[in-house]
Design an enzyme around this catalytic site. Structure first.
Site, PDB file in Angstrom:
ATOM      1  CD  GLU A 237      36.487  40.123  39.288  1.00 29.88           C
ATOM      2  OE1 GLU A 237      36.482  40.511  38.116  1.00 29.88           O
ATOM      3  OE2 GLU A 237      36.813  40.849  40.250  1.00 29.88           O
ATOM      4  CG  HIS A 279      37.579  44.099  37.860  1.00 35.61           C
ATOM      5  ND1 HIS A 279      37.929  43.166  38.811  1.00 35.61           N
ATOM      6  CD2 HIS A 279      38.269  45.223  38.185  1.00 35.61           C
ATOM      7  CE1 HIS A 279      38.786  43.691  39.661  1.00 35.61           C
ATOM      8  NE2 HIS A 279      39.003  44.935  39.303  1.00 35.61           N
ATOM      9  CB  ALA A 301      37.421  20.948  43.007  1.00 32.15           C
ATOM     10  N   GLY A 302      37.739  20.304  46.348  1.00 29.41           N
ATOM     11  CA  GLY A 302      38.707  20.111  47.426  1.00 29.41           C
ATOM     12  C   GLY A 302      39.338  21.367  47.958  1.00 29.41           C
ATOM     13  CB  VAL A 305      35.062  27.370  49.581  1.00 31.83           C
ATOM     14  CG1 VAL A 305      34.194  28.578  49.252  1.00 31.83           C
ATOM     15  CG2 VAL A 305      35.874  26.936  48.361  1.00 31.83           C
ATOM     16  N   PRO A 306      35.364  29.250  52.555  1.00 33.28           N
ATOM     17  CG  PRO A 306      35.882  31.486  52.940  1.00 33.28           C
ATOM     18  CD  PRO A 306      36.278  30.299  52.094  1.00 33.28           C
TER      19      PRO A 306
END
Length: 618
Positions: A237, A279, A301-302, A305-306
């Site tokens: 987040e 939070h 970084a690989g 990620v959508p």
């Protein structure tokens, strides 16, 4: 093998915990989850509540009921449950620091602590984390719902209601392990992962505070090193930089398994000012801490990620299907969906009922082929020739005591059976019998006279002699202290007996204890007191009540069946008084039957034995 590197333990179906705080709903939820997962033992071994004495609380285990012990002292809980390795702490933010610090004193046993409380001061959280790190204890939280390992272990209310656990198939392990900050979003992850793969292997919500006890990387490395996990999932987040550690682990090859990642809070960029989300740690303090920047870094970084959170499940499904097609992941056969145990109010609304019991009994069970006393069938009682003392040990103390101890119990019954017709209890029984009352009424009339002045000396004598002996008080000083307090020494004194004219009952009891008990500490202290008191007056001897009391304490403490604390608690609960009541009942019944046999009429006390005081003397 990186197992030794991980502080949070890998939970199993044998993992057990204590719950700090009286969280009935959470504990019941954990037990229901255990039952659905077909665990052999409940995961909750005990509860700790420092504001009340030790007791038990009823919970459901499936459709049956079970008792969970509640301890006032943390030390006692861990000592009596050595298989416990996890503490789930529900203390408020006001007391969580002290309770967790106390738990860390048992780091040789407790390896993971879950801190549920929100609002813990950051300075205290950092101090807790430092101490836990030093003692190699894993922390989940604070400000967390906990975590869940399907088929094995559930922390608190993780996973939501039981119907949600069934829908997300959390009763059996899958192949996907996730870590998130949000407890609420972890429930969403359970659902997403279930719909797009074979389900969750383990999931942890580390909590939304700025300084969580364990970080994303801690759990992802643990999952990466677990051969049962095939896909990693991260739900980060906005705020903080912990996600960049994961980027480095991906680039260095430390994380080798496919990772699906997303950082929520991308909408923060549409605001012209920094936004504090729910939070405490969900606030970007620079461009690197924005959700968009971290998503891009993870992708570079690989990580998988959508484009947005709506595609998150699709990304998991794509990777899962690929692993299945390649043969590197073989889904396990789907087990039968377990039935959901329901509470009474819920079942009542649905037309189903699970009625709680009105009574609890742990001393006997008559539901089988034969009656059982504390788990021992009655046939075995006779086969082992346990006789009366052995039966008392089973139904009173939940223990099978050694033969010399059960014989001593019977000796107590024998010497307390009767003390003649003149004592108050026997007198009342006789008067009631001669008035035509039945046996039970006559017996009750006699029993009701038992108290501080008749029969009650046993309990008090045991208490005062034991306390003084344990405190190491000198006999001479003990007598002086009692005199200063103007208190009688219960168990000392006889109307006619003395050292030169001893009570035979006392001699029998005393000698048996000295010959058979491995420890006679309290008896020897009482005899030392007798030497002091008889210097003042010859009849201030250790009487039969006092002798029984101190010998009984020594027997309970030294027989090997009880700890000193357990033995003392049994005495305080009144078992000594119970033995007097049981023994004297034999005598009272004897007096009742004697009066009936002799056909004695209604008793009237003679006038010449009553002092009538005239009103003018008033």
């Amino acid at each position: 093998d990186h197992e030794a590197d991980h502080k949070v333990e890998n939970f199993t179906a044998a993992t057990r915990c204590v719950v700090y705080g009286l969280q009935h709903r959470a504990v019941q939820g954990m037990l229901d989850f255990d039952y659905m997962c077909k665990r052999e033992k409940p995961s909750v071994a005990a509860m700790i509540f420092p504001f009340s004495a030790n007791h038990y609380i009823k919970f459901y285990w499936g459709t049956e009921e079970t008792l969970v012990p509640v301890y006032q002292k943390m030390e006692e809980a861990f000592e009596k449950h050595p298989d416990v390795t996890v503490c789930v702490n529900f203390a408020s933010f006001r007391s969580v620091y002290s309770s967790v610090m106390e738990t860390l004193n048992f780091s040789d046993q407790i390896k993971t602590i879950a801190i549920i409380a929100e609002g813990v001061p950051e300075s205290q959280t950092r101090a807790l984390n430092k101490e836990a790190h030093k003692k190699n204890v894993g922390i989940i939280g604070p400000a967390t719902v906990g975590g869940i390992k399907p088929g094995c272990f559930r922390i608190g209310n993780t996973g939501g209601m039981l119907d949600n656990i069934v829908m997300s198939k959390l009763y059996r392990p899958g192949s996907v392990a996730y870590v998130s900050k949000s407890g609420g979003m972890s429930n969403e992850l359970n659902n997403i992962i279930c719909q797009n793969s074979d389900g969750v292997y383990e999931g942890v919500a580390i909590g939304g505070d700025r300084y969580p006890g364990s970080r994303f990387i801690d759990h992802l490395l643990r999952y990466n090193d677990n051969p049962s996990v095939h896909i990693l999932v991260l739900l980060g987040e906005v705020g903080g930089v912990d996600e960049y550690e994961i980027c480095e682990a991906l680039k260095s090859g430390r994380i080798t398994k496919p990772l699906v990642a997303w950082c929520i809070g991308t909408c923060a960029s549409i605001f012209p000012f920094e936004v504090q989300f729910g939070h405490a740690g969900a606030l970007a303090r620079g461009n690197m801490e924005t959700a968009r920047a971290k998503n891009q870094a993870l992708k570079d970084a690989g990580a998988h990620v959508p484009n947005n959170f709506f595609e998150f499940g699709n990304e998991i499904k794509k990777i899962y299907d690929g692993l299945v097609e390649s043969g590197s992941l073989v889904p396990a056969p789907e087990p039968e969906t377990p039935k959901i145990p329901m509470d009474y109010t819920w079942a009542k609304r649905l037309g189903l009922v699970r009625k709680p019991a009105n009574f609890i009994s742990s001393i006997s069970d008559d539901r089988g082929d034969e009656i059982q006393y504390s788990g021992m069938p009655i046939s075995e009682v006779f086969e082992q020739e346990l006789v009366v003392g052995g039966v008392i040990s089973l139904v009173w103390f939940h223990r099978q005591l050694p033969a010399y101890a059960t014989k001593f119990i019977e000796m107590i019954l024998m010497v307390t059976a009767d003390h003649g017709p003149a004592v108050s209890g026997a007198h009342n029984t006789i008067v009631a019998a001669r008035a035509g009352k039945d046996l039970v009424s006559s017996l009750t009339s006699g029993l009701l006279t038992i108290g501080p002045r008749f029969g009650g000396a046993l309990d008090e004598a045991a208490s005062i002699f034991t306390d003084a002996s344990d405190a190491g008080v000198d006999a001479q000083q003990f007598v002086k202290d009692m005199r200063k307090q103007n208190k009688l020494i219960m168990g000392i004194g006889h109307r006619i007996k003395s050292l030169s004219n001893p009570d035979k009952r006392v001699e029998i009891i005393k000698q048996y204890a000295l010959d058979n008990f491995s420890d006679n500490t309290v008896l020897k202290f009482a005899l030392a007191v007798e030497q002091v008191t008889t210097q003042k007056k010859a009849n201030l001897i250790l009487n039969v009540d006092g002798c029984i009391a101190v010998c009984f304490v020594d027997m309970m403490r030294s027989c090997g069946a009880f700890s000193n604390v357990e033995a003392d608690e049994l005495v305080k609960n009144g078992c000594l008084n119970g033995l007097f009541v049981l023994g004297r009942s034999m005598g009272f019944i004897g007096h009742y039957l004697d009066q009936k046999r002799l056909k004695q009429g209604l008793y009237r006390h003679p006038w010449d034995d009553i002092s009538y005081l005239s009103s003018d003397m008033g």
